[in-house]
Design a protein around this motif. Structure first.
Motif, PDB file in Angstrom:
ATOM      1  N   ARG B 222       0.763  -1.221   0.153  1.00 48.78           N
ATOM      2  CA  ARG B 222      -0.042  -0.144   0.149  1.00 48.78           C
ATOM      3  C   ARG B 222       0.777   1.258   0.061  1.00 48.78           C
ATOM      4  O   ARG B 222       0.719   2.081  -0.696  1.00 48.78           O
ATOM      5  CB  ARG B 222      -0.824  -0.091   1.171  1.00 48.78           C
ATOM      6  CG  ARG B 222      -1.778   0.900   1.218  1.00 48.78           C
ATOM      7  CD  ARG B 222      -2.775   0.937   2.308  1.00 48.78           C
ATOM      8  NE  ARG B 222      -3.559   2.133   2.702  1.00 48.78           N
ATOM      9  CZ  ARG B 222      -3.317   3.356   3.544  1.00 48.78           C
ATOM     10  NH1 ARG B 222      -2.245   3.279   4.110  1.00 48.78           N
ATOM     11  NH2 ARG B 222      -4.150   4.161   3.250  1.00 48.78           N
ATOM     12  N   SER B 257      -5.326  11.046   8.561  1.00 48.63           N
ATOM     13  CA  SER B 257      -5.814  10.093   9.808  1.00 48.63           C
ATOM     14  C   SER B 257      -5.543  10.784  11.141  1.00 48.63           C
ATOM     15  O   SER B 257      -6.480   9.864  11.810  1.00 48.63           O
ATOM     16  CB  SER B 257      -4.880   8.964   9.332  1.00 48.63           C
ATOM     17  OG  SER B 257      -3.883   9.150   9.888  1.00 48.63           O
ATOM     18  N   TRP B 266     -19.680   3.711  10.591  1.00 48.01           N
ATOM     19  CA  TRP B 266     -19.337   3.426   9.030  1.00 48.01           C
ATOM     20  C   TRP B 266     -20.355   4.228   8.312  1.00 48.01           C
ATOM     21  O   TRP B 266     -21.522   4.458   8.681  1.00 48.01           O
ATOM     22  CB  TRP B 266     -19.602   2.068   8.683  1.00 48.01           C
ATOM     23  CG  TRP B 266     -18.944   1.888   7.359  1.00 48.01           C
ATOM     24  CD1 TRP B 266     -17.666   1.276   6.961  1.00 48.01           C
ATOM     25  CD2 TRP B 266     -19.712   1.670   6.093  1.00 48.01           C
ATOM     26  NE1 TRP B 266     -17.621   1.180   5.820  1.00 48.01           N
ATOM     27  CE2 TRP B 266     -18.767   1.467   5.247  1.00 48.01           C
ATOM     28  CE3 TRP B 266     -21.221   2.102   5.953  1.00 48.01           C
ATOM     29  CZ2 TRP B 266     -19.169   1.467   3.787  1.00 48.01           C
ATOM     30  CZ3 TRP B 266     -21.358   2.020   4.490  1.00 48.01           C
ATOM     31  CH2 TRP B 266     -20.615   1.823   3.499  1.00 48.01           C
ATOM     32  N   PRO B 267     -19.873   5.067   7.357  1.00 49.05           N
ATOM     33  CA  PRO B 267     -18.616   5.272   6.884  1.00 49.05           C
ATOM     34  C   PRO B 267     -17.773   6.448   7.481  1.00 49.05           C
ATOM     35  O   PRO B 267     -16.913   6.816   6.768  1.00 49.05           O
ATOM     36  CB  PRO B 267     -19.039   5.366   5.289  1.00 49.05           C
ATOM     37  CG  PRO B 267     -20.095   6.314   5.346  1.00 49.05           C
ATOM     38  CD  PRO B 267     -20.994   6.010   6.558  1.00 49.05           C
ATOM     39  N   SER B 270     -11.917   7.614   9.558  1.00 46.39           N
ATOM     40  CA  SER B 270     -10.944   7.738   8.679  1.00 46.39           C
ATOM     41  C   SER B 270     -10.521   6.623   7.852  1.00 46.39           C
ATOM     42  O   SER B 270      -9.963   6.752   6.811  1.00 46.39           O
ATOM     43  CB  SER B 270     -10.030   8.495   9.343  1.00 46.39           C
ATOM     44  OG  SER B 270      -9.143   7.690  10.239  1.00 46.39           O
ATOM     45  N   TYR B 273     -12.497   6.554   4.802  1.00 41.76           N
ATOM     46  CA  TYR B 273     -12.476   7.432   3.527  1.00 41.76           C
ATOM     47  C   TYR B 273     -11.366   7.917   3.574  1.00 41.76           C
ATOM     48  O   TYR B 273     -10.995   8.910   2.510  1.00 41.76           O
ATOM     49  CB  TYR B 273     -13.579   8.491   3.795  1.00 41.76           C
ATOM     50  CG  TYR B 273     -13.602   9.213   5.121  1.00 41.76           C
ATOM     51  CD1 TYR B 273     -12.704  10.060   5.453  1.00 41.76           C
ATOM     52  CD2 TYR B 273     -14.648   9.021   6.067  1.00 41.76           C
ATOM     53  CE1 TYR B 273     -12.516  10.852   6.547  1.00 41.76           C
ATOM     54  CE2 TYR B 273     -14.731   9.836   7.223  1.00 41.76           C
ATOM     55  CZ  TYR B 273     -13.824  10.662   7.509  1.00 41.76           C
ATOM     56  OH  TYR B 273     -13.527  11.326   8.557  1.00 41.76           O
ATOM     57  N   ASP B 275      -8.358   6.847   2.220  1.00 38.83           N
ATOM     58  CA  ASP B 275      -7.807   6.714   0.759  1.00 38.83           C
ATOM     59  C   ASP B 275      -8.626   7.716  -0.414  1.00 38.83           C
ATOM     60  O   ASP B 275      -7.905   8.288  -1.160  1.00 38.83           O
ATOM     61  CB  ASP B 275      -7.970   5.160   0.296  1.00 38.83           C
ATOM     62  CG  ASP B 275      -6.821   4.619   0.903  1.00 38.83           C
ATOM     63  OD1 ASP B 275      -6.315   5.306   1.666  1.00 38.83           O
ATOM     64  OD2 ASP B 275      -6.966   3.286   0.896  1.00 38.83           O
ATOM     65  N   SER B 276     -10.187   7.719  -0.129  1.00 39.53           N
ATOM     66  CA  SER B 276     -10.938   8.540  -1.072  1.00 39.53           C
ATOM     67  C   SER B 276     -10.404  10.090  -0.943  1.00 39.53           C
ATOM     68  O   SER B 276     -10.120  10.808  -1.652  1.00 39.53           O
ATOM     69  CB  SER B 276     -12.154   8.369  -0.594  1.00 39.53           C
ATOM     70  OG  SER B 276     -12.581   6.929  -0.182  1.00 39.53           O
ATOM     71  N   ALA B 277     -10.170  10.434   0.284  1.00 37.31           N
ATOM     72  CA  ALA B 277      -9.926  11.842   0.387  1.00 37.31           C
ATOM     73  C   ALA B 277      -8.320  12.152  -0.155  1.00 37.31           C
ATOM     74  O   ALA B 277      -8.271  13.347  -0.743  1.00 37.31           O
ATOM     75  CB  ALA B 277      -9.816  12.350   1.856  1.00 37.31           C
ATOM     76  N   PHE B 279      -6.722  10.263  -2.395  1.00 38.92           N
ATOM     77  CA  PHE B 279      -6.956  10.239  -4.102  1.00 38.92           C
ATOM     78  C   PHE B 279      -7.568  11.189  -4.706  1.00 38.92           C
ATOM     79  O   PHE B 279      -7.288  11.671  -6.113  1.00 38.92           O
ATOM     80  CB  PHE B 279      -7.063   8.963  -4.448  1.00 38.92           C
ATOM     81  CG  PHE B 279      -5.999   7.868  -4.168  1.00 38.92           C
ATOM     82  CD1 PHE B 279      -4.843   7.889  -5.075  1.00 38.92           C
ATOM     83  CD2 PHE B 279      -6.106   6.930  -3.269  1.00 38.92           C
ATOM     84  CE1 PHE B 279      -3.672   7.086  -4.662  1.00 38.92           C
ATOM     85  CE2 PHE B 279      -4.919   5.955  -2.974  1.00 38.92           C
ATOM     86  CZ  PHE B 279      -3.730   6.024  -3.410  1.00 38.92           C
ATOM     87  N   MET B 280      -8.484  12.024  -4.042  1.00 37.84           N
ATOM     88  CA  MET B 280      -9.353  12.956  -4.651  1.00 37.84           C
ATOM     89  C   MET B 280      -8.364  14.122  -4.613  1.00 37.84           C
ATOM     90  O   MET B 280      -8.280  14.990  -5.587  1.00 37.84           O
ATOM     91  CB  MET B 280     -10.441  13.272  -3.701  1.00 37.84           C
ATOM     92  CG  MET B 280     -11.664  14.181  -4.261  1.00 37.84           C
ATOM     93  SD  MET B 280     -12.899  14.593  -3.337  1.00 37.84           S
ATOM     94  CE  MET B 280     -11.690  15.629  -2.037  1.00 37.84           C
TER      95      MET B 280
END
Lengths: 235, 305
Positions: B222, B257, B266-267, B270, B273, B275-277, B279-280
């Protein structure tokens, strides 16, 4: 089509040989063949009696054959001094010796004031001089300069001619000079070889060659075509 | 307040680890134009070497870790990179994918899917208390080590002749070779330095990142993916920008984090979400500056005196 047809050129130690001719005459091809960038279909390249036709370019470099390119090949992100140092290190000079050579050559070519600048910011003319300095850093026995004075201001031509004489006289190297600045070629060359469409048109002293009207016609007839922006026109 | 300082320090430490990995990946990319996706598996191999020998002695264990990772780096260079020297970058990238999964599979067969707990130097995971501030020693050590590696590498690249040849080869390897620079020697040195950094990461990572205490076959995978993204976002063409890119990604992951709520239903945790944050933000950066976040604009390079 053959770029060179039955051409024999001899470059001797301690001389400046001019190689002239119109675009497409095969000048750069000849340099490529001598330095190993092009492999000839027939014919051979000899270095002091040894057949080196099959040698790769870097091996010829270590054997003392250096060249410059029409297009820029300097390492833009390295300083001007480092560009020259790398060439010395490449042929096995010690770090101290490579530094010493770089300083001496940058002085010789008038680049000392730009020594610490990144090569990417040099003007076209300065970049040509850097190419020459880098070729000389391997302390070559033979050096082939492909349009080294392109982009050089007219006022700097005499100084550049002096550099070529220094290389010839102090180092005893053989210099092959391709250039479209006829004043420079006529002034500095000991002998001149004229190519046209891949064939030898004439060879001799500048005086002999100047007297040859065919040469003048062949040369002047096409020399009006600007060289800038088509660096590989001769290939 | 002190909590924020602690979070920031942890984020800087995580950024330092990612920055180290970015140096390792960027150095090899420079001389080979090869994106080494298998870089994380070097860290994995080093971590297994540490985990399997940690009962013996710390010094011996770390020495073995470096030996294993350096040997594996050299093997990669000789068996995979060198035969593919003239292959397209895509071919080389796919080859490193293959190496990555090969090594993961070997680890899975040999060591199983259940992880091994690894704490190299337990003392370093203890906190240092300054007033109300609690910082783990490993956080400080990580930041110092990364800064030290970066400084040493900068000196190496600018002051030594092999470093100078490495920079030349990174800019234009063909011309460097024509000037007599021995490409294979320069590449081997770069691969070994890159490997040594991977070994260093293998020592630090399990102590610095709590969830990385467990060594598994996909260890550091990762991190590698995030670092690769960071390297591209930062600008892979130069070591400094690549390193800054890696650092920024690590810092972002660490800070997000820390500052985003880590508990809740959920959701809204940290871990879900994060990774979403991250990669956004990556997508936004690549849209705004596709040539890299830290690269100077092209024009300034082209402008000539």
């Amino acid at each position: 089509m053959r770029a060179l047809e039955d051409v024999t050129v001899e470059l001797r130690s301690g001389e400046v040989l001019g190689l002239i001719g119109p675009n497409g005459a095969g000048k750069t091809t000849l340099v490529n063949v001598v330095t190993g960038f092009d492999v000839p279909d027939s014919g051979s390249v000899e270095l002091e009696g040894r057949d080196i036709t099959a040698w790769r370019p870097h091996r010829r470099g270590r054997a003392g054959i250096a060249r410059t390119f029409q297009g820029s090949r300097s390492f833009g992100g390295l300083s001007v001094r480092e560009n020259v140092q790398v060439a010395g290190l490449g042929v096995g000079a010690s770090p101290r010796e490579a530094r010493r050579r770089a300083s001496r050559l940058l002085d010789l070519l008038g680049l000392a004031s730009a020594a610490e600048a990144p090569a990417a910011v040099l003007s076209h003319g300065q970049e040509r001089k850097l190419e020459v300095a880098r070729a000389l850093a391997i302390e070559p026995r033979f050096v082939l300069l492909d349009e080294p004075a392109a982009g050089l201001p007219e006022a700097e031509i005499p100084q550049f001619a002096e550099v070529l004489r220094t290389v010839r006289d102090e180092r005893g190297a053989g210099v092959m000079l391709i250039d479209h600045n006829m004043a420079l070629v006529m002034e500095v060359c000991d002998r001149i070889h004229v190519l046209d469409r891949g064939r030898t048109l004439a060879e001799g002293t500048p005086r002999d060659v100047r007297g040859n009207l065919d040469v003048t016609a062949a040369y002047l007839g096409e020399s009006a075509i600007p060289e800038e922006g088509q660096p590989d026109a001769d290939r | 307040m002190t909590e924020h300082v602690q979070t920031l320090l942890d984020a800087v430490a995580l950024g330092s680890i990612y920055g180290l990995m970015a140096i390792g990946i960027g150095l090899v990319f420079g001389v080979l134009r090869l994106v080494n996706f298998a870089y994380g598996q070097l860290v994995m191999a080093g971590a297994y070497a540490l985990a399997l020998t940690q009962d013996v002695s710390v010094v011996l264990s770390i020495a073995l870790c470096f030996a294993v990772v350096l040997a594996l780096s050299l093997a990669m260079e000789l068996a995979a990179f060198r035969p593919l020297r003239n292959a397209s970058p895509t071919t080389m990238l796919v080859a490193t994918f293959a190496i990555s999964y090969l090594l993961q599979s070997i680890a899975l067969v040999r060591f199983g899917a259940i992880g091994k707990i690894l704490v190299v130097i337990p003392q370093l995971t203890k906190p240092l208390t300054i007033g109300s501030l609690h910082v783990r020693w490993i956080t400080i050590v990580t930041i110092l080590v990364a800064a030290g590696v970066f400084a040493a590498l900068t000196l190496f690249l600018t002051r030594t002749s092999i470093g100078l040849q490495m920079r030349a080869a990174s800019i234009d390897s063909e011309t460097a070779r024509l000037l007599g620079v021995r490409a294979n020697a320069v590449i081997t040195v770069a691969v070994l330095i890159s490997g040594a950094i991977a070994a260093l990461v293998a020592v630090i990572l399990p102590m610095a990142v709590p969830e990385r205490i467990l060594v598994t076959p996909d260890y550091a995978l990762r991190e590698t993916i995030i670092v690769l993204v960071g390297v591209v976002v930062g600008g892979i063409d130069r070591l400094l920008t690549a390193t800054l890119g890696g650092f920024t990604m690590g810092f972002l992951v660490g800070a997000l984090s820390g500052f985003l709520p880590s508990s809740g239903s959920w959701p809204f945790t940290s871990s879900v979400y994060l990774d979403s944050a991250v990669f956004m933000l990556v997508i936004v950066v690549l849209l705004l500056r596709p040539e890299g976040l830290f690269t100077r604009s092209r024009r300034s390079v082209v402008d000539r005196v």
